[in-house]
Write an enzyme that holds these catalytic residues in place. Structure first.
Site, PDB file in Angstrom:
ATOM      1  N   HIS A 156       0.849  -1.192   0.000  1.00 32.91           N
ATOM      2  CA  HIS A 156       0.000   0.000   0.000  1.00 32.91           C
ATOM      3  C   HIS A 156       0.884   1.241   0.000  1.00 32.91           C
ATOM      4  CE1 HIS A 156      -3.962  -1.852   1.713  1.00 32.91           C
ATOM      5  NE2 HIS A 156      -3.353  -2.686   0.882  1.00 32.91           N
ATOM      6  N   GLU A 209       0.920   3.963   1.809  1.00 27.66           N
ATOM      7  CA  GLU A 209       1.430   4.411   3.105  1.00 27.66           C
ATOM      8  C   GLU A 209       2.577   3.527   3.590  1.00 27.66           C
ATOM      9  OE1 GLU A 209      -3.094   5.231   3.185  1.00 27.66           O
ATOM     10  OE2 GLU A 209      -1.735   3.757   2.297  1.00 27.66           O
ATOM     11  N   CYS A 255      -6.230   2.481   5.501  1.00 28.52           N
ATOM     12  CA  CYS A 255      -6.887   1.221   5.831  1.00 28.52           C
ATOM     13  C   CYS A 255      -6.383   0.749   7.200  1.00 28.52           C
ATOM     14  CB  CYS A 255      -6.583   0.179   4.747  1.00 28.52           C
ATOM     15  SG  CYS A 255      -4.900  -0.480   4.834  1.00 28.52           S
ATOM     16  N   CYS A 259      -2.534   0.031   7.235  1.00 29.89           N
ATOM     17  CA  CYS A 259      -1.726   1.244   7.142  1.00 29.89           C
ATOM     18  C   CYS A 259      -1.842   2.087   8.408  1.00 29.89           C
ATOM     19  CB  CYS A 259      -2.119   2.048   5.909  1.00 29.89           C
ATOM     20  SG  CYS A 259      -1.695   1.189   4.372  1.00 29.89           S
TER      21      CYS A 259
END
Length: 161
Positions: A58, A60, A88, A91
Site C-alpha cells: 500500500h 502508506e 486502511c 496502514c
C-alpha cells in the site's frame, strides 16, 4: 493549486498527482502517500499491490519504508503523512507503529468503498472475538512462545521499540 495554498495542501496535491500517475501508468491502485518532516519529503509511495503481487504494498506502507530507510530509523517521530485516502486498518497500524505525528488524508473510507476498496470487513472482524472471525484462528504452544518473550525481556542490549 490555488494561489495561497498552504504547505499541507501542496503536499496533498503532490500525493494526489502521484496517485493519478500510478493509475495512468497501470502500476497500481488510486492511492499515494508522502512522509514529510519539516517541509521535506522523506519518503513517498504509490499503491503497487498488483504490480508487486504483494497485498502489503500500500502507498502508506511504501512511503513509511522509504522514509525509515532514508533516515535509518524505525521511528518517524516529528513526521506527518499525506495520504490520498483515509488509511486502511493495516496502514493505520503501521502509522501508529512508526509514531507519525499527524495524518492528512483526502478521500475517506466511504469514497474508497464506493470505488471498490472496502475495508469494512476488516474493521468488523477486528471487533469480534478471535473464535468468531471469518478466518479461523487457533492458538498453539503459548507457553513455548512465552519463553521467547522472557528472553527478550532479559536481554540487556535490546533495542526497545
Amino acid at each position: 493549486m490555488p494561489v495561497g495554498a498552504s504547505n499541507s495542501e501542496r503536499f496533498m496535491s503532490q500525493a494526489i498527482a502521484l496517485a493519478m500517475e500510478n493509475v495512468r501508468s497501470g502500476k497500481g491502485g488510486p492511492f499515494a502517500a508522502l512522509v514529510v518532516k519539516e517541509g521535506k519529503i522523506l519518503g513517498q509511495g504509490a499503491n503497487l499491490v498488483t504490480l508487486m503481487n504483494d497485498p502489503t504494498a500500500h502507498a502508506e506502507i511504501l512511503a513509511i519504508r522509504a522514509a525509515c530507510k532514508k533516515i535509518a530509523s524505525f521511528e518517524l517521530t516529528g513526521c506527518d503523512i499525506y495520504a490520498t485516502c483515509e488509511p486502511c486498518p493495516m496502514c493505520l497500524g503501521a502509522i501508529y507503529w512508526a509514531r507519525l505525528e499527524k495524518i492528512y488524508y483526502a478521500a475517506n473510507s466511504a469514497d474508497a468503498a464506493h470505488a471498490g476498496f472496502d475495508d469494512s470487513l476488516i474493521y468488523a472482524e477486528v471487533k469480534k472475538p478471535a473464535a468468531a472471525r471469518k478466518i479461523p484462528m487457533a492458538q498453539l504452544l503459548r507457553q513455548d512462545a512465552l519463553h521467547v518473550f522472557r528472553a527478550w525481556e532479559q536481554k540487556p542490549d535490546k533495542i526497545s521499540y
